[in-house]
Design a protein around this motif. Structure first.
Motif, PDB file in Angstrom:
ATOM      1  N   GLU A  81       0.884  -1.167   0.000  1.00 16.69           N
ATOM      2  CA  GLU A  81       0.000   0.000   0.000  1.00 16.69           C
ATOM      3  C   GLU A  81       0.917   1.212   0.000  1.00 16.69           C
ATOM      4  OE1 GLU A  81      -2.564   0.010   3.358  1.00 16.69           O
ATOM      5  OE2 GLU A  81      -3.473  -1.915   2.835  1.00 16.69           O
ATOM      6  N   LEU A  82       0.725   2.080  -0.967  1.00 20.09           N
ATOM      7  CA  LEU A  82       1.583   3.260  -1.057  1.00 20.09           C
ATOM      8  C   LEU A  82       0.724   4.523  -1.116  1.00 20.09           C
ATOM      9  CD1 LEU A  82       4.036   2.077  -3.887  1.00 20.09           C
ATOM     10  CD2 LEU A  82       4.383   1.909  -1.434  1.00 20.09           C
ATOM     11  N   GLY A  83       1.147   5.506  -0.358  1.00 16.89           N
ATOM     12  CA  GLY A  83       0.432   6.774  -0.393  1.00 16.89           C
ATOM     13  C   GLY A  83       1.411   7.928  -0.313  1.00 16.89           C
ATOM     14  N   CYS A  84       1.021   9.061  -0.899  1.00 19.90           N
ATOM     15  CA  CYS A  84       1.847  10.269  -0.786  1.00 19.90           C
ATOM     16  C   CYS A  84       0.983  11.478  -1.121  1.00 19.90           C
ATOM     17  CB  CYS A  84       3.046  10.194  -1.730  1.00 19.90           C
ATOM     18  SG  CYS A  84       2.611  10.364  -3.435  1.00 19.90           S
ATOM     19  N   ALA A  85       1.570  12.655  -1.029  1.00 20.33           N
ATOM     20  CA  ALA A  85       0.784  13.873  -1.272  1.00 20.33           C
ATOM     21  C   ALA A  85       0.453  14.046  -2.759  1.00 20.33           C
ATOM     22  CB  ALA A  85       1.541  15.089  -0.748  1.00 20.33           C
ATOM     23  N   GLU A  86       1.270  13.413  -3.626  1.00 14.06           N
ATOM     24  CA  GLU A  86       1.062  13.604  -5.077  1.00 14.06           C
ATOM     25  C   GLU A  86       0.756  12.252  -5.739  1.00 14.06           C
ATOM     26  OE1 GLU A  86       4.311  16.594  -6.533  1.00 14.06           O
ATOM     27  OE2 GLU A  86       5.078  15.424  -4.844  1.00 14.06           O
ATOM     28  N   MET A  87      -0.477  11.838  -5.585  1.00 14.68           N
ATOM     29  CA  MET A  87      -0.839  10.493  -6.051  1.00 14.68           C
ATOM     30  C   MET A  87      -0.688  10.324  -7.571  1.00 14.68           C
ATOM     31  SD  MET A  87      -1.374   8.709  -3.436  1.00 14.68           S
ATOM     32  CE  MET A  87      -2.270   7.220  -3.818  1.00 14.68           C
ATOM     33  N   ASN A  88      -0.984  11.377  -8.318  1.00 18.42           N
ATOM     34  CA  ASN A  88      -0.860  11.283  -9.784  1.00 18.42           C
ATOM     35  C   ASN A  88       0.574  11.001 -10.197  1.00 18.42           C
ATOM     36  OD1 ASN A  88      -3.453  11.608 -10.371  1.00 18.42           O
ATOM     37  ND2 ASN A  88      -3.339  13.809 -10.836  1.00 18.42           N
TER      38      ASN A  88
ATOM     39  N   GLY B  22       7.750 -10.579  -8.420  1.00 18.69           N
ATOM     40  CA  GLY B  22       8.839 -11.113  -7.604  1.00 18.69           C
ATOM     41  C   GLY B  22       9.002 -10.372  -6.286  1.00 18.69           C
ATOM     42  N   LYS B  23      10.032 -10.726  -5.581  1.00 12.67           N
ATOM     43  CA  LYS B  23      10.273 -10.163  -4.239  1.00 12.67           C
ATOM     44  C   LYS B  23      10.743  -8.719  -4.333  1.00 12.67           C
ATOM     45  CE  LYS B  23       9.300 -13.165  -1.211  1.00 12.67           C
ATOM     46  NZ  LYS B  23       8.169 -12.757  -0.419  1.00 12.67           N
ATOM     47  N   ILE B  24      10.342  -7.950  -3.349  1.00 15.54           N
ATOM     48  CA  ILE B  24      10.771  -6.561  -3.324  1.00 15.54           C
ATOM     49  C   ILE B  24      10.866  -6.107  -1.866  1.00 15.54           C
ATOM     50  CG2 ILE B  24       8.571  -5.344  -3.437  1.00 15.54           C
ATOM     51  CD1 ILE B  24       9.909  -3.918  -5.905  1.00 15.54           C
ATOM     52  N   ASP B  25      11.840  -5.271  -1.615  1.00 15.72           N
ATOM     53  CA  ASP B  25      12.100  -4.851  -0.244  1.00 15.72           C
ATOM     54  C   ASP B  25      11.484  -3.464  -0.002  1.00 15.72           C
ATOM     55  OD1 ASP B  25      13.807  -5.362   2.164  1.00 15.72           O
ATOM     56  OD2 ASP B  25      14.558  -3.383   1.551  1.00 15.72           O
ATOM     57  N   ALA B  26      10.850  -3.294   1.163  1.00 17.00           N
ATOM     58  CA  ALA B  26      10.153  -2.037   1.453  1.00 17.00           C
ATOM     59  C   ALA B  26      11.107  -0.838   1.436  1.00 17.00           C
ATOM     60  CB  ALA B  26       9.449  -2.131   2.796  1.00 17.00           C
ATOM     61  N   SER B  27      12.325  -1.012   2.004  1.00 17.39           N
ATOM     62  CA  SER B  27      13.234   0.140   2.063  1.00 17.39           C
ATOM     63  C   SER B  27      13.755   0.482   0.667  1.00 17.39           C
ATOM     64  CB  SER B  27      14.387  -0.129   3.024  1.00 17.39           C
ATOM     65  OG  SER B  27      15.026  -1.327   2.687  1.00 17.39           O
ATOM     66  N   GLU B  28      13.926  -0.578  -0.125  1.00 15.66           N
ATOM     67  CA  GLU B  28      14.355  -0.380  -1.524  1.00 15.66           C
ATOM     68  C   GLU B  28      13.304   0.435  -2.295  1.00 15.66           C
ATOM     69  OE1 GLU B  28      14.448  -3.548  -4.939  1.00 15.66           O
ATOM     70  OE2 GLU B  28      15.539  -4.273  -3.184  1.00 15.66           O
ATOM     71  N   LEU B  29      12.059   0.102  -2.027  1.00 15.62           N
ATOM     72  CA  LEU B  29      10.948   0.777  -2.696  1.00 15.62           C
ATOM     73  C   LEU B  29      10.895   2.252  -2.267  1.00 15.62           C
ATOM     74  CD1 LEU B  29       8.769  -0.223  -4.613  1.00 15.62           C
ATOM     75  CD2 LEU B  29       7.296  -0.606  -2.643  1.00 15.62           C
ATOM     76  N   ASN B  30      11.056   2.445  -0.975  1.00 18.11           N
ATOM     77  CA  ASN B  30      11.054   3.799  -0.431  1.00 18.11           C
ATOM     78  C   ASN B  30      12.159   4.619  -1.101  1.00 18.11           C
ATOM     79  OD1 ASN B  30      10.082   5.787   1.140  1.00 18.11           O
ATOM     80  ND2 ASN B  30      11.012   5.089   3.054  1.00 18.11           N
ATOM     81  N   GLY B  31      13.363   3.991  -1.198  1.00 17.37           N
ATOM     82  CA  GLY B  31      14.520   4.658  -1.812  1.00 17.37           C
ATOM     83  C   GLY B  31      14.254   5.012  -3.264  1.00 17.37           C
ATOM     84  N   PHE B  32      13.605   4.120  -3.974  1.00 20.00           N
ATOM     85  CA  PHE B  32      13.310   4.328  -5.393  1.00 20.00           C
ATOM     86  C   PHE B  32      12.487   5.606  -5.577  1.00 20.00           C
ATOM     87  CE2 PHE B  32      10.266   3.784  -8.898  1.00 20.00           C
ATOM     88  CZ  PHE B  32      11.115   3.524  -9.967  1.00 20.00           C
ATOM     89  N   PHE B  33      11.451   5.768  -4.740  1.00 21.98           N
ATOM     90  CA  PHE B  33      10.602   6.950  -4.890  1.00 21.98           C
ATOM     91  C   PHE B  33      11.293   8.216  -4.370  1.00 21.98           C
ATOM     92  CE2 PHE B  33       7.426   3.532  -5.036  1.00 21.98           C
ATOM     93  CZ  PHE B  33       6.957   3.802  -6.305  1.00 21.98           C
ATOM     94  N   TYR B  34      12.057   8.056  -3.301  1.00 26.62           N
ATOM     95  CA  TYR B  34      12.736   9.202  -2.717  1.00 26.62           C
ATOM     96  C   TYR B  34      13.687   9.833  -3.735  1.00 26.62           C
ATOM     97  CZ  TYR B  34      14.989  12.128   0.734  1.00 26.62           C
ATOM     98  OH  TYR B  34      15.453  13.216   1.428  1.00 26.62           O
ATOM     99  N   GLN B  35      14.422   8.943  -4.423  1.00 26.33           N
ATOM    100  CA  GLN B  35      15.362   9.412  -5.455  1.00 26.33           C
ATOM    101  C   GLN B  35      14.648  10.175  -6.562  1.00 26.33           C
ATOM    102  OE1 GLN B  35      17.500   6.150  -7.122  1.00 26.33           O
ATOM    103  NE2 GLN B  35      18.899   6.001  -5.389  1.00 26.33           N
TER     104      GLN B  35
END
Ligand code: ATP
Length: 298
Positions: free
Chosen positions: A223-230, A258-271
């Motif tokens: 489940e992912l949420g942020c201020a800019e959903m679009n 496949g498998k995915i890591d939560a922190s990796e995902l966070n990093g992907f969007f942060y970048q």
């Protein structure tokens, strides 16, 4: 891998009902291919079209890389409706009649009766058979002449748990012999246990198709949420493992391949300049995946 069946955008309507809507998919040699969908989703109509029992109004399909013909039909066995066995004849006599009608050699009777574990009951009258045995006899009849493909419509319908397990074992055994199997089922569990590949149908539309193993390996979604959903929605599609997205209030429910890591995902969007304000991992089953897909289609 050799393509056994290729379907291109077939459609069939009954009045206002779109029984099958622009369905395309492929079945390859050696697959156990499940057409999975709730009642009325178009499974039987699809099977009837590819067996030449009814015509689609548009689209096309090919068997073994060629246009369907009598020759290709001979390479396919099917159980679509309960065949008309004679109640007062034995299993063997019934199969003999079917072998004659289909112009198949009676020498095959012993093989198919053994395969479905009815050889010891071959001289018993059909009317004395349990429902599960009748179903197995129908499969035996469809295997006369050693078809390369076996098509089954809801093969475990109406069976008790033991009967279901027997049919499941039987299908897996037939598949092991190299027969490509196409089956329709509304039971997730059945598809999960038997099939290598699946196409999910709903109201005549294909929602998804692919390798069952891959679907099952999607054990997690987020489940992912942020201020800019679009913006998040657009960026998600750039993720190399992105598979599907369901929009829910103030969040997306996202599946990855496949498998995915939560922190990796966070990093992907942060970048990429997105700060997530919600990130939760969900364990999921094929059932959830299926229900989400159906929900998405409503
Ligand atoms: P089930 O598991 O209940 O058999 P299914 O997925 O096999 O369902 P189909 O039997 O292919 O679905 O039916 C798809 C749709 O087409 C349904 O809405 C059904 O009512 C409709 N339909 C099927 N055959 C006919 C027919 N001969 N005349 C009118 N409508 C039909």
């Amino acid at each position: 891998m050799e393509t056994v069946l290729s379907i291109q955008e077939i459609s069939k309507r009954y009045g206002r009902i779109h029984a099958v809507n622009q369905l395309s998919t492929e079945v390859h040699k050696g697959q156990v291919f499940g057409l999975l969908g709730p009642n009325g989703s178009g499974k039987t109509t699809t099977l009837s079209i590819i067996l030449g029992l009814i015509r689609s109004e548009s689209g096309s399909f090919s068997w073994f890389g060629r246009n369907p013909s009598n020759e290709s039909r001979k390479r396919i066995g099917s159980v679509i409706e309960s065949p008309n066995f004679y109640p007062y004849l034995t299993a063997r006599q019934n199969l003999r009649i079917i072998a004659d009608i289909k112009d198949k050699s009676p020498s095959d009777l012993e093989r198919v009766l053994k395969l479905v574990d009815l050889f010891h009951r071959r001289n018993d009258k059909f009317r004395t058979f349990s429902f599960g045995m009748k179903q197995r006899l129908a499969i035996a009849a469809s295997l006369l002449g050693n078809p390369e493909v076996l098509i089954l419509d809801e093969p475990t319908n109406g069976l008790d748990p033991q009967g279901i397990a027997q049919i499941r074992e039987l299908i897996l055994m037939i598949a092991k012999e190299g027969v490509t199997i196409i089956l329709a089922s509304h039971l997730l569990d059945e598809v999960q246990k038997i099939c290598t590949h699946v196409a999910v149908l709903d109201k005549g539309n294909k929602l998804f198709d692919g390798n069952v193993g891959e679907v099952l390996s999607i054990s997690d979604s987020f489940e992912l949420g942020c201020a800019e959903m679009n913006k998040l929605g657009k960026l998600l599609k750039e993720h190399p493992q992105f598979l599907s997205l369901v929009a829910a209030p103030e969040k997306f429910i996202v599946t990855f391949n496949g498998k995915i890591d939560a922190s990796e995902l966070n990093g992907f969007f942060y970048q990429k300049g997105i700060v997530l304000n919600h990130l939760a991992e969900r364990k999921r089953t094929l059932e959830q995946h299926f229900l989400e897909l159906l929900h998405k289609n409503q």
